[in-house]
Design a protein around this motif. Structure first.
Motif, PDB file in Angstrom:
ATOM      1  N   PRO A  63       0.928  -1.279  -0.002  1.00  0.00           N
ATOM      2  CA  PRO A  63      -0.126  -0.041  -0.080  1.00  0.00           C
ATOM      3  C   PRO A  63       0.976   1.242   0.021  1.00  0.00           C
ATOM      4  CG  PRO A  63      -0.101  -1.060   2.228  1.00  0.00           C
ATOM      5  CD  PRO A  63       0.713  -1.917   1.387  1.00  0.00           C
ATOM      6  N   GLU A  65      -0.557   4.380   0.525  1.00  0.00           N
ATOM      7  CA  GLU A  65      -1.300   5.599   0.923  1.00  0.00           C
ATOM      8  C   GLU A  65      -0.485   6.547   1.838  1.00  0.00           C
ATOM      9  OE1 GLU A  65      -2.423   2.663   0.743  1.00  0.00           O
ATOM     10  OE2 GLU A  65      -3.910   2.963  -0.783  1.00  0.00           O
ATOM     11  N   ASP A  66       0.550   6.178   2.570  1.00  0.00           N
ATOM     12  CA  ASP A  66       1.367   6.787   3.594  1.00  0.00           C
ATOM     13  C   ASP A  66       2.253   7.753   2.645  1.00  0.00           C
ATOM     14  OD1 ASP A  66       2.902   4.782   2.033  1.00  0.00           O
ATOM     15  OD2 ASP A  66       4.169   4.255   3.851  1.00  0.00           O
ATOM     16  N   LEU A  68       1.570   8.960  -0.271  1.00  0.00           N
ATOM     17  CA  LEU A  68       0.193   9.702  -1.135  1.00  0.00           C
ATOM     18  C   LEU A  68      -0.034  10.793  -0.054  1.00  0.00           C
ATOM     19  CD1 LEU A  68      -1.480   7.293  -3.476  1.00  0.00           C
ATOM     20  CD2 LEU A  68       0.075   9.280  -4.113  1.00  0.00           C
ATOM     21  N   ALA A  69      -0.423  10.525   1.316  1.00  0.00           N
ATOM     22  CA  ALA A  69      -0.922  11.149   2.228  1.00  0.00           C
ATOM     23  C   ALA A  69       0.289  12.554   2.400  1.00  0.00           C
ATOM     24  CB  ALA A  69      -0.970  10.404   3.482  1.00  0.00           C
ATOM     25  N   TYR A 104      -8.831  10.917   1.719  1.00  0.00           N
ATOM     26  CA  TYR A 104      -9.225   9.935   1.122  1.00  0.00           C
ATOM     27  C   TYR A 104      -7.851   8.781   1.550  1.00  0.00           C
ATOM     28  CZ  TYR A 104      -9.365   6.165  -2.521  1.00  0.00           C
ATOM     29  OH  TYR A 104      -9.291   4.866  -3.016  1.00  0.00           O
ATOM     30  N   ASN A 105      -6.738   9.208   1.342  1.00  0.00           N
ATOM     31  CA  ASN A 105      -5.477   8.540   1.372  1.00  0.00           C
ATOM     32  C   ASN A 105      -5.265   8.193   3.042  1.00  0.00           C
ATOM     33  OD1 ASN A 105      -4.051   7.755  -1.092  1.00  0.00           O
ATOM     34  ND2 ASN A 105      -4.502  10.003  -1.208  1.00  0.00           N
ATOM     35  N   LYS A 108      -7.739   5.249   3.886  1.00  0.00           N
ATOM     36  CA  LYS A 108      -7.189   3.992   3.410  1.00  0.00           C
ATOM     37  C   LYS A 108      -6.115   3.716   4.007  1.00  0.00           C
ATOM     38  CE  LYS A 108      -7.144   2.762  -0.650  1.00  0.00           C
ATOM     39  NZ  LYS A 108      -7.702   1.845  -1.809  1.00  0.00           N
ATOM     40  N   PHE A 109      -5.100   4.776   4.416  1.00  0.00           N
ATOM     41  CA  PHE A 109      -4.022   4.262   5.289  1.00  0.00           C
ATOM     42  C   PHE A 109      -4.185   3.533   6.412  1.00  0.00           C
ATOM     43  CE2 PHE A 109      -0.954   5.345   8.581  1.00  0.00           C
ATOM     44  CZ  PHE A 109       0.482   4.563   8.016  1.00  0.00           C
TER      45      PHE A 109
END
Length: 114
Positions: A63, A65-66, A68-69, A104-105, A108-109
């Motif tokens: 994943p 998401e980290d 992207l966040a 959103y990220n 998800k994270f």
């Protein structure tokens, strides 16, 4: 030296120094330019490293998401600063988009850890 029947006063040395100190409170123009360019240069490398990490995580099925966040956090912070300085409508729109992607990220994270 008379102009229109009145004498023009020259500013005193102390007044000139006080004005110069006020104008240079945040550093002189060269220092500000070097600082801004340095920060911009470092952000380019952070962005590039983020792309490398993102590609590596995607290639290995991890994943991302980290990463992207963190990207959307930096983007939102930049928009907040621009909005505070300019109060432009386009900054509000782009801030809303950045915050939506950030939210959103983050969701998800944190779902990964359930």
């Amino acid at each position: 030296m008379e102009q229109n029947g009145q004498e023009m006063q020259q500013p005193s040395k102390e007044e000139i120094l006080a004005r110069s100190r006020r104008e240079n409170r945040g550093g002189d123009e060269r220092e500000r330019t070097v600082r801004i360019q340095g920060e911009s240069f470092s952000l380019i490398f952070v962005f590039l490293m983020g792309l490398v990490l993102l590609a590596w995580k995607r290639a290995h099925g991890l994943p991302a998401e980290d990463v992207l966040a963190m990207f959307w956090t930096a983007s939102a912070a930049g928009r907040i600063y621009c909005l505070a300085q300019r109060r432009n409508t386009s900054d509000m729109v782009t801030l809303a988009i950045c915050l939506a992607f950030l939210g959103y990220n983050l969701v998800k994270f944190f779902q990964v850890f359930r």
